[in-house]
Structure formats: C-alpha cells, structure tokens
Scaffold this motif. Sequence first.
Motif, PDB file in Angstrom:
ATOM      1  N   LYS A 153     -11.522   7.380  -4.551  1.00  0.00           N
ATOM      2  CA  LYS A 153     -10.571   7.331  -3.436  1.00  0.00           C
ATOM      3  C   LYS A 153     -11.096   6.513  -2.252  1.00  0.00           C
ATOM      4  O   LYS A 153     -10.357   5.736  -1.646  1.00  0.00           O
TER       5      LYS A 153
ATOM      6  N   GLN B 127       1.823   5.710  -7.160  1.00  0.00           N
ATOM      7  CA  GLN B 127       0.982   5.519  -8.340  1.00  0.00           C
ATOM      8  C   GLN B 127       1.802   5.267  -9.616  1.00  0.00           C
ATOM      9  O   GLN B 127       1.531   5.810 -10.685  1.00  0.00           O
TER      10      GLN B 127
ATOM     11  N   MET C  49      -8.260  -2.441   1.260  1.00  0.00           N
ATOM     12  CA  MET C  49      -7.200  -3.384   0.904  1.00  0.00           C
ATOM     13  C   MET C  49      -7.188  -4.559   1.882  1.00  0.00           C
ATOM     14  O   MET C  49      -7.065  -5.724   1.473  1.00  0.00           O
TER      15      MET C  49
ATOM     16  N   SER D  39      -2.853  -2.866  -5.558  1.00  0.00           N
ATOM     17  CA  SER D  39      -1.896  -1.769  -5.770  1.00  0.00           C
ATOM     18  C   SER D  39      -1.985  -1.224  -7.184  1.00  0.00           C
ATOM     19  O   SER D  39      -1.909  -0.007  -7.406  1.00  0.00           O
TER      20      SER D  39
ATOM     21  N   HIS E  26     -10.580   2.796  -2.486  1.00  0.00           N
ATOM     22  CA  HIS E  26      -9.191   2.339  -2.629  1.00  0.00           C
ATOM     23  C   HIS E  26      -8.370   2.726  -1.395  1.00  0.00           C
ATOM     24  O   HIS E  26      -7.203   3.080  -1.490  1.00  0.00           O
ATOM     25  N   SER E  27      -9.005   2.633  -0.247  1.00  0.00           N
ATOM     26  CA  SER E  27      -8.349   2.960   1.014  1.00  0.00           C
ATOM     27  C   SER E  27      -7.667   1.718   1.586  1.00  0.00           C
ATOM     28  O   SER E  27      -7.897   0.589   1.122  1.00  0.00           O
TER      29      SER E  27
ATOM     30  N   TYR F  29      -5.012   0.790  -7.486  1.00  0.00           N
ATOM     31  CA  TYR F  29      -4.772   2.076  -6.812  1.00  0.00           C
ATOM     32  C   TYR F  29      -4.016   3.024  -7.750  1.00  0.00           C
ATOM     33  O   TYR F  29      -4.315   4.223  -7.804  1.00  0.00           O
ATOM     34  N   CYS F  30      -3.041   2.486  -8.481  1.00  0.00           N
ATOM     35  CA  CYS F  30      -2.286   3.315  -9.429  1.00  0.00           C
ATOM     36  C   CYS F  30      -3.182   3.875 -10.532  1.00  0.00           C
ATOM     37  O   CYS F  30      -2.948   4.982 -11.031  1.00  0.00           O
TER      38      CYS F  30
ATOM     39  N   PHE G 280       0.836  -1.210   0.000  1.00  0.00           N
ATOM     40  CA  PHE G 280       0.000   0.000   0.000  1.00  0.00           C
ATOM     41  C   PHE G 280       0.867   1.254   0.000  1.00  0.00           C
ATOM     42  O   PHE G 280       0.571   2.236  -0.701  1.00  0.00           O
TER      43      PHE G 280
ATOM     44  N   HIS H 147      -6.639   4.265 -10.313  1.00  0.00           N
ATOM     45  CA  HIS H 147      -7.941   4.790  -9.886  1.00  0.00           C
ATOM     46  C   HIS H 147      -8.023   6.304 -10.057  1.00  0.00           C
ATOM     47  O   HIS H 147      -7.017   7.014 -10.020  1.00  0.00           O
TER      48      HIS H 147
ATOM     49  N   GLN I  41       1.282   4.341  -3.168  1.00  0.00           N
ATOM     50  CA  GLN I  41       1.032   5.783  -3.048  1.00  0.00           C
ATOM     51  C   GLN I  41       1.749   6.583  -4.141  1.00  0.00           C
ATOM     52  O   GLN I  41       1.327   7.681  -4.493  1.00  0.00           O
TER      53      GLN I  41
END
Length: 297
Positions: A145, A81, A153, A134, A148-149, A137-138, A75, A140, A79
């Motif tokens: 948001k 991304q 996860m 992950s 995808h917290s 998340y990259c 995670f 999204h 971040q």
Amino acid sequence: MPQDPMDFEWSYWIEWGRGHILWLLAGHLLVSQVSRVLVEKYKPWCLMVYGMAACWLLLGIKGFAVILLHAAVSFAVAQFQLSLLTWLCSLVLLSTLHIPAVEETKRKWYDTENEYYLLLFTVSVRCLFCTSFSLEYCWHRPTQKSSHSFPWMLAYVFYYPTFHNGPLMNFDEFSKQMRQQEAFSVKSNLRILIVGIIRIFFWWFLAELMIHLMYIHALYSSALPLESASYWALGGLALAQVLFFYVKYLVLYGVPALLLQMDGLKPPALPCCVSLMHSFTKMWRSFDVGLHRFLVR
C-alpha cells in the motif's frame, strides 16, 4: 546546406530541445545527483517537485493543472480496483483530446501551435503512465500500500526525463528501482555521463547528416520522383527512411535513457538496428522496448 524540413518529429523535438528541454533535463540531472549525495532517502520527492516545476515552467499553470487533473481522476478511479474501469477511464481521458471545444480552449492558452502540440504530446504520454500506475494499483497486495500512494503516482507521472516523449517505463519497475538505495560513486557516474554524451552526439551528428544530405522525406512527399524511380531506388529510399527513423530514436530515447542511468535506474533497451531484423514481430518487440513491456504487463 539547407536541411530536409519534411520530418516534423525530428525538427519539432530538436527545436524544443535546443530551446528549453535540454536545459530542464540538465537541471534534473543536477537535482538528482545532489539529492543522491545528500538526501538519498528523499530523492523521489526531490525529483517529483522538480518535475512539477519544470512542467509548470514549460506548459504554464493551465497545462500543469490538466496533467495533475488527469492523474487525480485516474487515481480516484483506481480506488475501485477494477482493471476494466481503469482502461475505460484512460480511454475517456484520451478522448477529451479530440473534443473540438476542448481543443480550441487549450489552443487559446498558448501563443503558438508548437506550445499546444507540446501539451498534446505530453498529456498523451502521461495517460500511458497513469494507466500503468492505476493497473498496478488494481493488482497490488495490501502489503504494498505504501508504494502505491498518490505521492508515488505523482513521482512517477512527473518524472521529467520521460515526461514529454517517453520512453515508457512500467510503474512496478520504476518504484522498485527508485526505492533501492545503492552505493553512489561520483567517478562511475561521471564515466557513464561522458560516454553517454559522446554516443548521443555521434547519433545526433549522423541524423543531421542524413537530414541535410539525403532528403528522404522530401522525396516521399512528391509523387513525380517516385514514379520515375526504379524498384531498386525505391527499395533504397525505403531502407534509408527506416534507418533514419532508427537513428532518430537513438537520440530521442538515448537522452532520457542516459538520465535514467544517472538516477540509478535501468532504462528500457534502446531501439535495435532495423537492418538486423527479418520479421516485423522482432521489430515490434525490440524497437520500442518500453512500450512492448507495458503491453505485455
């Protein structure tokens, strides 16, 4: 009649299933159905807490900490991304499973090799789930948001039916379906459960018949009978082995697929019969559908 002991995967998961995993899956089913009736809105978090508790119970606090650490590292890297960075992180986390000093340390946590292997299998499968989250998340958008917290996860990574051996389900599919609050029918779910259990018992009985009567894997472990066999016999043995592999995965993937249905999710399709396939391309796409979707995504 003694069974063929040479298929490690079948013997391993059947032993764990009878001992602990089936009971924990039954507990998941109970928690899921109660939460769907009483607190549908909080169902993902109820299942997340149960999955964490089941992981702690089966793998111990150290095994639980390893999986939680892998999720946290994945995670944190997500971040940035950057998809390439996510893939590199996943490869590094997987490579730690092959560091001799780390292997020896993990082995000391458990009394038996089987317990250590359970951690190994679980961490490997969880790595795929961490990678899926992950990457999503990259990709999204800012409007996504909330879904995808880090709690989402954990709900995905610790979802118990797919925890130890899969099948793989992409995060985008999981989160969309888990957030949908559909009408709940006890009668309909009970019918799905009964039919599903009957099918799984039939497949399990067929697999046990094959492993007790055919001795496919024992024959393959010895060169002498293979050298004396005709080409027709060798062809029959090869067909018998892939058919057993198919029936085995109807059981190993059929149990979690049934629980996914009971949770209101759509599981990846079960393996297609290998006798219906004429090319390996079709075999790859239709045998492990969850893994195929993951790779395509």
